[in-house]
Design a protein around this motif. Structure first.
Motif, PDB file in Angstrom:
ATOM      1  N   GLU A  76      59.444  93.888  22.532  1.00 15.50           N
ATOM      2  CA  GLU A  76      60.329  93.359  21.496  1.00 15.50           C
ATOM      3  C   GLU A  76      59.526  92.770  20.336  1.00 15.50           C
ATOM      4  O   GLU A  76      59.920  92.902  19.167  1.00 15.50           O
ATOM      5  N   ILE A  77      58.403  92.133  20.654  1.00 13.31           N
ATOM      6  CA  ILE A  77      57.576  91.536  19.597  1.00 13.31           C
ATOM      7  C   ILE A  77      56.876  92.619  18.789  1.00 13.31           C
ATOM      8  O   ILE A  77      56.872  92.586  17.546  1.00 13.31           O
ATOM      9  N   ILE A  78      56.273  93.587  19.458  1.00 15.51           N
ATOM     10  CA  ILE A  78      55.502  94.631  18.772  1.00 15.51           C
ATOM     11  C   ILE A  78      56.411  95.540  17.951  1.00 15.51           C
ATOM     12  O   ILE A  78      56.041  95.977  16.850  1.00 15.51           O
ATOM     13  N   LEU A  79      57.598  95.838  18.445  1.00 20.13           N
ATOM     14  CA  LEU A  79      58.503  96.787  17.797  1.00 20.13           C
ATOM     15  C   LEU A  79      59.588  96.104  16.969  1.00 20.13           C
ATOM     16  O   LEU A  79      60.553  96.757  16.579  1.00 20.13           O
ATOM     17  N   ASP A  80      59.430  94.816  16.708  1.00 21.48           N
ATOM     18  CA  ASP A  80      60.418  94.097  15.915  1.00 21.48           C
ATOM     19  C   ASP A  80      60.490  94.679  14.499  1.00 21.48           C
ATOM     20  O   ASP A  80      59.457  94.844  13.820  1.00 21.48           O
ATOM     21  N   GLU A  81      61.687  95.010  14.039  1.00 20.56           N
ATOM     22  CA  GLU A  81      61.850  95.665  12.744  1.00 20.56           C
ATOM     23  C   GLU A  81      61.388  94.770  11.599  1.00 20.56           C
ATOM     24  O   GLU A  81      60.770  95.251  10.635  1.00 20.56           O
ATOM     25  N   LEU A 138      51.486  86.574  14.899  1.00 22.23           N
ATOM     26  CA  LEU A 138      51.648  87.377  16.116  1.00 22.23           C
ATOM     27  C   LEU A 138      51.284  86.561  17.349  1.00 22.23           C
ATOM     28  O   LEU A 138      51.976  86.614  18.370  1.00 22.23           O
ATOM     29  N   SER A 139      50.214  85.777  17.256  1.00 17.79           N
ATOM     30  CA  SER A 139      49.792  84.957  18.393  1.00 17.79           C
ATOM     31  C   SER A 139      50.840  83.900  18.727  1.00 17.79           C
ATOM     32  O   SER A 139      51.099  83.625  19.914  1.00 17.79           O
ATOM     33  N   LYS A 140      51.452  83.309  17.714  1.00 17.25           N
ATOM     34  CA  LYS A 140      52.486  82.303  17.964  1.00 17.25           C
ATOM     35  C   LYS A 140      53.693  82.916  18.673  1.00 17.25           C
ATOM     36  O   LYS A 140      54.279  82.283  19.559  1.00 17.25           O
ATOM     37  N   LYS A 141      54.058  84.126  18.305  1.00 14.66           N
ATOM     38  CA  LYS A 141      55.190  84.779  18.961  1.00 14.66           C
ATOM     39  C   LYS A 141      54.872  85.094  20.417  1.00 14.66           C
ATOM     40  O   LYS A 141      55.715  84.896  21.302  1.00 14.66           O
ATOM     41  N   ILE A 142      53.664  85.588  20.675  1.00 14.89           N
ATOM     42  CA  ILE A 142      53.282  85.911  22.047  1.00 14.89           C
ATOM     43  C   ILE A 142      53.183  84.634  22.881  1.00 14.89           C
ATOM     44  O   ILE A 142      53.583  84.598  24.051  1.00 14.89           O
ATOM     45  N   HIS A 143      52.648  83.567  22.275  1.00 17.28           N
ATOM     46  CA  HIS A 143      52.542  82.299  23.000  1.00 17.28           C
ATOM     47  C   HIS A 143      53.928  81.757  23.351  1.00 17.28           C
ATOM     48  O   HIS A 143      54.136  81.263  24.466  1.00 17.28           O
ATOM     49  N   ALA A 144      54.865  81.853  22.416  1.00 17.73           N
ATOM     50  CA  ALA A 144      56.226  81.381  22.695  1.00 17.73           C
ATOM     51  C   ALA A 144      56.878  82.219  23.790  1.00 17.73           C
ATOM     52  O   ALA A 144      57.584  81.687  24.656  1.00 17.73           O
ATOM     53  N   ALA A 145      56.636  83.534  23.761  1.00 21.73           N
ATOM     54  CA  ALA A 145      57.196  84.395  24.807  1.00 21.73           C
ATOM     55  C   ALA A 145      56.568  84.088  26.154  1.00 21.73           C
ATOM     56  O   ALA A 145      57.229  84.170  27.196  1.00 21.73           O
ATOM     57  N   GLY A 146      55.280  83.722  26.161  1.00 21.09           N
ATOM     58  CA  GLY A 146      54.614  83.412  27.415  1.00 21.09           C
ATOM     59  C   GLY A 146      55.110  82.143  28.077  1.00 21.09           C
ATOM     60  O   GLY A 146      54.820  81.911  29.251  1.00 21.09           O
ATOM     61  N   GLN A 147      55.854  81.321  27.342  1.00 18.29           N
ATOM     62  CA  GLN A 147      56.422  80.105  27.917  1.00 18.29           C
ATOM     63  C   GLN A 147      57.689  80.384  28.716  1.00 18.29           C
ATOM     64  O   GLN A 147      58.156  79.510  29.464  1.00 18.29           O
ATOM     65  N   GLN A 148      58.227  81.574  28.567  1.00 22.49           N
ATOM     66  CA  GLN A 148      59.463  81.914  29.259  1.00 22.49           C
ATOM     67  C   GLN A 148      59.180  82.290  30.712  1.00 22.49           C
ATOM     68  O   GLN A 148      58.062  82.648  31.083  1.00 22.49           O
ATOM     69  N   LYS A 149      60.214  82.227  31.514  1.00 18.14           N
ATOM     70  CA  LYS A 149      60.085  82.510  32.935  1.00 18.14           C
ATOM     71  C   LYS A 149      59.712  83.976  33.159  1.00 18.14           C
ATOM     72  O   LYS A 149      60.312  84.878  32.597  1.00 18.14           O
ATOM     73  N   GLY A 150      58.689  84.187  33.968  1.00 21.46           N
ATOM     74  CA  GLY A 150      58.247  85.531  34.295  1.00 21.46           C
ATOM     75  C   GLY A 150      57.355  86.173  33.258  1.00 21.46           C
ATOM     76  O   GLY A 150      57.007  87.350  33.388  1.00 21.46           O
ATOM     77  N   CYS A 151      56.957  85.422  32.216  1.00 21.18           N
ATOM     78  CA  CYS A 151      56.149  85.988  31.120  1.00 21.18           C
ATOM     79  C   CYS A 151      54.816  85.273  30.952  1.00 21.18           C
ATOM     80  O   CYS A 151      54.162  85.432  29.916  1.00 21.18           O
ATOM     81  N   ALA A 152      54.409  84.494  31.950  1.00 18.24           N
ATOM     82  CA  ALA A 152      53.175  83.719  31.813  1.00 18.24           C
ATOM     83  C   ALA A 152      51.959  84.607  31.630  1.00 18.24           C
ATOM     84  O   ALA A 152      50.961  84.198  31.030  1.00 18.24           O
ATOM     85  N   ILE A 153      52.017  85.841  32.105  1.00 20.67           N
ATOM     86  CA  ILE A 153      50.872  86.741  31.993  1.00 20.67           C
ATOM     87  C   ILE A 153      50.561  87.096  30.542  1.00 20.67           C
ATOM     88  O   ILE A 153      49.445  87.493  30.211  1.00 20.67           O
ATOM     89  N   LEU A 154      51.542  86.932  29.646  1.00 21.73           N
ATOM     90  CA  LEU A 154      51.303  87.219  28.231  1.00 21.73           C
ATOM     91  C   LEU A 154      50.263  86.278  27.634  1.00 21.73           C
ATOM     92  O   LEU A 154      49.565  86.651  26.682  1.00 21.73           O
TER      93      LEU A 154
END
Length: 345
Positions: free
Chosen positions: A208-213, A120-136
């Motif tokens: 999207e990460i939390i609710l991923d099927e 879960l941490s790896k997914k959030i970290h990868a999402a935080g690298q995207q534009k506008g998602c640094a707060i993650l």
């Protein structure tokens, strides 16, 4: 191959869950042997050890852990009433329980909650690298801690979903919503953590990460809140008998791992060594304290009076002693970091 199952009923309670994990004989992807160990969850005794040689898997080290697990599974089912086995998040082992005899065996397969939090941490970290998602990145640790809390307290899948989805409201500053509320107590008003704006790019990515099927499909395997940390500690103990820096013939390697298992079980419940005041004595801490005192003595040693002593400014012995102490200090740090890496593997 070597299989060892302890037949002592004091060590092996048939209804207790078991945890399993593999250890390779060398770092990287060039392992020659794989040792799959199984520990009883309640007593922490090693009840099974299986050694696999790469030559048994057509010299394919990638599938050695799967092969070792299969042999362990069959051996345990013959010796004890196997009801639950917890492993790490190995995709090949998880796939075994999706169909066939493993799914129909009646054995409940669970996963180590630490690996779930790590993924879960790896997914959030990868999402935080995207534009506008640094707060993650700021909320990454808090969200993973919430995942641990949900796995520990939730009794059913539905209860886990209600608690886990609540984090999507909590990060926006909303602690009460139509279908529920946060379980925490009153929060401080002067908290400086920045909130995620509802409907923002970062909030949508987190949803999207939390609710991923695919993620929610694996969640039930974490709800028993099992951990393989104690078993990984045992794998670190094997290094005393079979270091990853040396090669062994198959009989010698099997004997070393068996000795490590016997030694671990024999000293498992031995009381810790204590000081005169009753506190537990830490050998590592005592060694580091002695090292710090030695360095301080060398660095802060007062200079002799030039008028009453000989000139020692050109004496290289003090510098040699300081260099030896510093090299030993660096060696201790390297060995410590290497041991932590071995545990994770």
């Amino acid at each position: 191959m070597a299989v060892w199952v302890d037949d002592n009923q004091h060590h092996c309670q048939s209804d207790n869950p078991t945890i399993g994990d593999a250890r390779m004989d060398s770092p990287g992807f060039c392992a020659q042997y794989c040792t799959y160990s199984t520990m009883e969850n309640e007593t922490k005794h090693i009840i099974s050890m299986v050694n696999i040689d790469k030559r048994e898997t057509m010299r394919n080290s990638v599938v050695m852990e799967k092969e070792a697990f299969q042999q362990t599974f069959e051996a345990l089912r013959q010796e004890i009433n196997l009801t639950e086995i917890c492993t790490n998040a190995h995709s090949q082992i998880s796939a075994l329980f999706n169909k066939g005899k493993y799914r129909d065996s009646g054995v409940h397969h669970t996963l180590d909650v630490w690996h779930g939090s790590k993924n879960l941490s790896k997914k959030i970290h990868a999402a935080g690298q995207q534009k506008g998602c640094a707060i993650l990145q700021m909320w990454n640790k808090d969200i993973c801690n919430h995942f641990w809390y949900c796995c520990k307290t939730a009794d059913t899948y539905e209860e886990f979903i209600d608690m886990c989805v609540g984090v999507l409201h909590h990060v926006t500053g909303e602690h009460t919503w139509a279908l529920g509320e946060c379980k925490h107590g009153p929060l401080l008003d002067d908290r400086d953590k920045e909130l995620i704006e509802s409907g923002s790019v970062a909030h949508e990515r987190l949803a999207e990460i939390i609710l991923d099927e695919r993620w929610l499909k694996v969640v039930p395997k974490y709800l028993n809140f099992r951990s393989t940390a104690d078993l990984e500690s045992f794998h670190n103990h094997i290094l005393m008998y079979a270091s990853k820096r040396f090669s062994f013939s198959p009989p010698v390697y099997a004997a070393c791992t068996m000795l490590a298992g016997l030694d671990y079980n024999h000293h498992l419940h031995r009381p810790a060594r204590r000081k005169a005041d009753g506190t537990i004595q830490s050998i590592a801490a005592e060694t580091m304290n002695n090292l710090h005192r030695t360095i301080a003595d060398v660095m802060l040693r007062p200079k002799s009076d030039p008028s009453t002593s000989q000139d020692t400014s050109g004496n290289p012995m003090s510098y040699v002693l300081l260099l030896i102490v510093l090299m030993f200090f660096i060696f201790v740090i390297i060995v410590s970091s290497f041991s932590n890496t071995e545990i994770k593997k």
